[in-house]
Write a protein that holds these residues in place. Structure first.
Motif, PDB file in Angstrom:
ATOM      1  N   PRO A 168       0.964  -1.200  -0.020  1.00  0.00           N
ATOM      2  CA  PRO A 168       0.139  -0.204   0.280  1.00  0.00           C
ATOM      3  C   PRO A 168       0.879   1.447  -0.260  1.00  0.00           C
ATOM      4  CG  PRO A 168       0.226  -1.024   2.246  1.00  0.00           C
ATOM      5  CD  PRO A 168       1.168  -1.873   1.280  1.00  0.00           C
ATOM      6  N   PRO A 169       0.655   2.518  -0.301  1.00  0.00           N
ATOM      7  CA  PRO A 169       0.870   3.402  -0.622  1.00  0.00           C
ATOM      8  C   PRO A 169       1.517   3.956   1.016  1.00  0.00           C
ATOM      9  CG  PRO A 169      -1.311   4.486  -1.003  1.00  0.00           C
ATOM     10  CD  PRO A 169      -0.967   2.412  -0.764  1.00  0.00           C
ATOM     11  N   THR A 170       2.114   4.662   1.559  1.00  0.00           N
ATOM     12  CA  THR A 170       2.555   5.422   2.121  1.00  0.00           C
ATOM     13  C   THR A 170       2.008   6.735   2.800  1.00  0.00           C
ATOM     14  OG1 THR A 170       4.921   4.721   1.691  1.00  0.00           O
ATOM     15  CG2 THR A 170       4.684   6.479   3.559  1.00  0.00           C
ATOM     16  N   ALA A 171       1.438   6.479   3.935  1.00  0.00           N
ATOM     17  CA  ALA A 171       0.648   7.747   4.623  1.00  0.00           C
ATOM     18  C   ALA A 171       1.628   7.597   5.841  1.00  0.00           C
ATOM     19  CB  ALA A 171      -0.625   7.325   5.327  1.00  0.00           C
ATOM     20  N   GLY A 172       1.103   8.578   6.618  1.00  0.00           N
ATOM     21  CA  GLY A 172       1.772   9.961   7.285  1.00  0.00           C
ATOM     22  C   GLY A 172       2.521   9.645   8.133  1.00  0.00           C
ATOM     23  N   ARG A 173       3.643   9.833   8.423  1.00  0.00           N
ATOM     24  CA  ARG A 173       5.158   9.857   9.357  1.00  0.00           C
ATOM     25  C   ARG A 173       5.415   8.357   8.587  1.00  0.00           C
ATOM     26  NH1 ARG A 173       3.099  11.033  15.316  1.00  0.00           N
ATOM     27  NH2 ARG A 173       2.670  13.261  14.806  1.00  0.00           N
ATOM     28  N   GLY A 174       5.569   8.658   7.078  1.00  0.00           N
ATOM     29  CA  GLY A 174       6.433   6.626   7.230  1.00  0.00           C
ATOM     30  C   GLY A 174       5.282   5.943   7.058  1.00  0.00           C
ATOM     31  N   ARG A 175       4.001   5.753   7.243  1.00  0.00           N
ATOM     32  CA  ARG A 175       3.690   4.299   7.965  1.00  0.00           C
ATOM     33  C   ARG A 175       3.117   4.028   6.608  1.00  0.00           C
ATOM     34  NH1 ARG A 175      -1.651   3.714  10.381  1.00  0.00           N
ATOM     35  NH2 ARG A 175      -2.647   5.559  10.402  1.00  0.00           N
ATOM     36  N   ARG A 176       2.597   2.789   6.714  1.00  0.00           N
ATOM     37  CA  ARG A 176       1.695   2.167   5.753  1.00  0.00           C
ATOM     38  C   ARG A 176       0.171   2.334   5.762  1.00  0.00           C
ATOM     39  NH1 ARG A 176       4.794   1.648   0.956  1.00  0.00           N
ATOM     40  NH2 ARG A 176       7.180   1.539   1.665  1.00  0.00           N
ATOM     41  N   ASP A 177      -0.600   2.450   4.958  1.00  0.00           N
ATOM     42  CA  ASP A 177      -1.989   2.464   5.916  1.00  0.00           C
ATOM     43  C   ASP A 177      -2.596   1.061   4.588  1.00  0.00           C
ATOM     44  OD1 ASP A 177      -4.398   2.287   6.488  1.00  0.00           O
ATOM     45  OD2 ASP A 177      -5.008   3.878   6.075  1.00  0.00           O
ATOM     46  N   TYR A 178      -2.620   0.177   5.285  1.00  0.00           N
ATOM     47  CA  TYR A 178      -3.351  -1.710   4.627  1.00  0.00           C
ATOM     48  C   TYR A 178      -5.191  -1.061   4.471  1.00  0.00           C
ATOM     49  CZ  TYR A 178       0.475  -3.975   4.773  1.00  0.00           C
ATOM     50  OH  TYR A 178       2.342  -4.325   4.290  1.00  0.00           O
ATOM     51  N   GLY A 179      -5.646  -1.598   3.204  1.00  0.00           N
ATOM     52  CA  GLY A 179      -7.442  -1.154   3.112  1.00  0.00           C
ATOM     53  C   GLY A 179      -7.911  -2.217   3.221  1.00  0.00           C
ATOM     54  N   VAL A 180      -9.565  -2.849   3.520  1.00  0.00           N
ATOM     55  CA  VAL A 180     -10.408  -3.775   2.912  1.00  0.00           C
ATOM     56  C   VAL A 180      -9.712  -4.350   1.836  1.00  0.00           C
ATOM     57  CG1 VAL A 180     -12.069  -4.416   2.845  1.00  0.00           C
ATOM     58  CG2 VAL A 180     -11.755  -2.727   4.233  1.00  0.00           C
ATOM     59  N   GLU A 181      -9.345  -3.447   0.582  1.00  0.00           N
ATOM     60  CA  GLU A 181      -8.949  -4.851  -0.618  1.00  0.00           C
ATOM     61  C   GLU A 181      -7.704  -5.535  -0.005  1.00  0.00           C
ATOM     62  OE1 GLU A 181      -6.785  -0.688  -0.900  1.00  0.00           O
ATOM     63  OE2 GLU A 181      -8.748  -1.115  -0.435  1.00  0.00           O
ATOM     64  N   HIS A 182      -6.731  -5.231   0.729  1.00  0.00           N
ATOM     65  CA  HIS A 182      -5.330  -5.807   0.682  1.00  0.00           C
ATOM     66  C   HIS A 182      -6.337  -6.895   2.057  1.00  0.00           C
ATOM     67  CE1 HIS A 182      -4.111  -2.023   0.056  1.00  0.00           C
ATOM     68  NE2 HIS A 182      -2.503  -2.228  -0.705  1.00  0.00           N
ATOM     69  N   LEU A 183      -6.932  -6.825   2.695  1.00  0.00           N
ATOM     70  CA  LEU A 183      -6.688  -7.774   3.605  1.00  0.00           C
ATOM     71  C   LEU A 183      -7.867  -8.758   3.035  1.00  0.00           C
ATOM     72  CD1 LEU A 183      -7.172  -8.618   6.157  1.00  0.00           C
ATOM     73  CD2 LEU A 183      -9.954  -7.695   6.500  1.00  0.00           C
ATOM     74  N   ALA A 184      -8.944  -9.027   1.985  1.00  0.00           N
ATOM     75  CA  ALA A 184      -9.000  -9.531   1.191  1.00  0.00           C
ATOM     76  C   ALA A 184      -8.310 -10.170   0.182  1.00  0.00           C
ATOM     77  CB  ALA A 184     -10.745  -8.659   0.036  1.00  0.00           C
ATOM     78  N   ARG A 185      -7.712 -10.233  -0.292  1.00  0.00           N
ATOM     79  CA  ARG A 185      -6.369 -10.498  -0.729  1.00  0.00           C
ATOM     80  C   ARG A 185      -5.329 -11.587  -0.375  1.00  0.00           C
ATOM     81  NH1 ARG A 185      -4.244 -10.568  -6.282  1.00  0.00           N
ATOM     82  NH2 ARG A 185      -1.686 -11.189  -6.378  1.00  0.00           N
ATOM     83  N   LEU A 186      -5.362 -10.387   0.709  1.00  0.00           N
ATOM     84  CA  LEU A 186      -4.348 -11.537   2.054  1.00  0.00           C
ATOM     85  C   LEU A 186      -5.458 -13.021   2.441  1.00  0.00           C
ATOM     86  CD1 LEU A 186      -2.385 -11.801   3.609  1.00  0.00           C
ATOM     87  CD2 LEU A 186      -3.004 -10.841   5.397  1.00  0.00           C
ATOM     88  N   LEU A 187      -6.292 -13.059   2.713  1.00  0.00           N
ATOM     89  CA  LEU A 187      -6.914 -13.333   2.733  1.00  0.00           C
ATOM     90  C   LEU A 187      -7.461 -15.002   2.294  1.00  0.00           C
ATOM     91  CD1 LEU A 187     -10.055 -11.680   5.019  1.00  0.00           C
ATOM     92  CD2 LEU A 187      -8.565 -14.143   5.672  1.00  0.00           C
TER      93      LEU A 187
END
Length: 286
Positions: free
Chosen positions: A29-48
């Motif tokens: 996922p793209p980098t959000a504030g302070r360099g952390r990555r923000d995972y969305g539902v689409e990432h969770l669905a793919r991971l599952l």
């Protein structure tokens, strides 16, 4: 969501998630504030979905190929073939596990019966132990070198047992030997150990004594020979026996003994038929 939160929801670890990133299975996922990555539902669905396929027995490489083909909506036959291939691989692994489970059951029974962790069947191990005791009961001058001969014979049988080449009937054969015959076995081991001190006639005489013992238990001896595998595996058994006996007993006088014993067996129609059934028609050498 953070990577740990997503991993927890999927029942996996952050280390696994990063591994999927490196393999290209899971987009970063793209980098959000302070360099952390923000995972969305689409990432969770793919991971599952990745975990679901992997838990079905597919390799991660197969998972990647199937997900790509499925998402592109192309080559459904290829996905079906891959799934069928994965199914066959699982069945093969199941067969291996069944064989391993059977072997563990045998080891459990062997140890529970007082045996040791050895491929050699317990009944044969005990037979060699008994012969060793009988050797110790003789005069030291009589059994000099005999214990080493017995140890070599035991190692030879252990090598065959580790390859599954000793039929269960071999154990039943030695169980038939009474105390007098077991004493005779010990005496024959002593005589074999001293073959280097005798002539060819002594080796021939010892082979004839061994043959006489086999004839007293002809039915059981033939059962052992007939229980040996045939075809390519049977030929492999006899080749291995020949190699191991040559390595274990390298002297020419030893070859006289084994050659005479084999000739006596092949001269008997019943023994010859049993040997050729397993070893084939090629000349057998011990």
């Amino acid at each position: 969501m953070r990577v740990k939160e997503m991993a927890d929801l999927a029942g996996t670890t952050t280390r696994a998630v990063r591994h999927y990133h490196r393999l290209g299975l899971l987009p970063v996922p793209p980098t959000a504030g302070r360099g952390r990555r923000d995972y969305g539902v689409e990432h969770l669905a793919r991971l599952l979905r990745i975990r679901w396929l992997a838990d079905s027995g597919l390799s991660l490489m197969e998972v990647a190929q199937m997900l790509d083909a499925d998402e592109q909506g192309t080559d459904r036959e290829s996905i079906l073939c891959d799934l069928q291939s994965a199914r066959r691989n699982i069945e093969e692994r199941q067969q291996v596990l069944r064989v391993q489970a059977d072997r563990i059951d045998e080891l459990i029974a062997q140890v529970a019966d007082g045996g040791v962790l050895s491929p050699l069947p317990t009944v044969l191990a005990r037979f060699y132990d008994e012969v060793a005791v009988r050797l110790h009961d003789m005069e030291p001058s009589a059994w000099g070198g005999a214990l080493e001969v017995l140890a070599r014979e035991r190692r030879l049988m252990m090598a065959l047992a580790s390859r599954g080449m000793i039929p269960a009937s071999a154990g039943r054969f030695v169980e038939e030997l009474d105390a007098t015959e077991r004493d005779a076995c010990a005496q024959q081991v002593c005589a074999f150990a001293h073959l280097d001190q005798t002539d060819q006639g002594g080796a021939v005489e010892l082979a004839q004594e061994t043959w006489a013992l086999a004839l007293r238990h002809k039915e059981s001896t033939l059962t052992v020979l007939n229980d040996l595998p045939d075809g390519a595996l049977g030929r492999a058994v006899w080749n291995l026996v020949g190699v191991l006996s040559t390595v274990s007993y390298p002297l020419r006088i030893h070859r006289v003994f084994t050659g005479e014993l084999l000739d006596l067996m092949l001269a008997d129609p019943d023994f010859a038929a049993a040997i050729h059934h397993s070893a084939g028609e090629k000349r057998v050498v011990l």
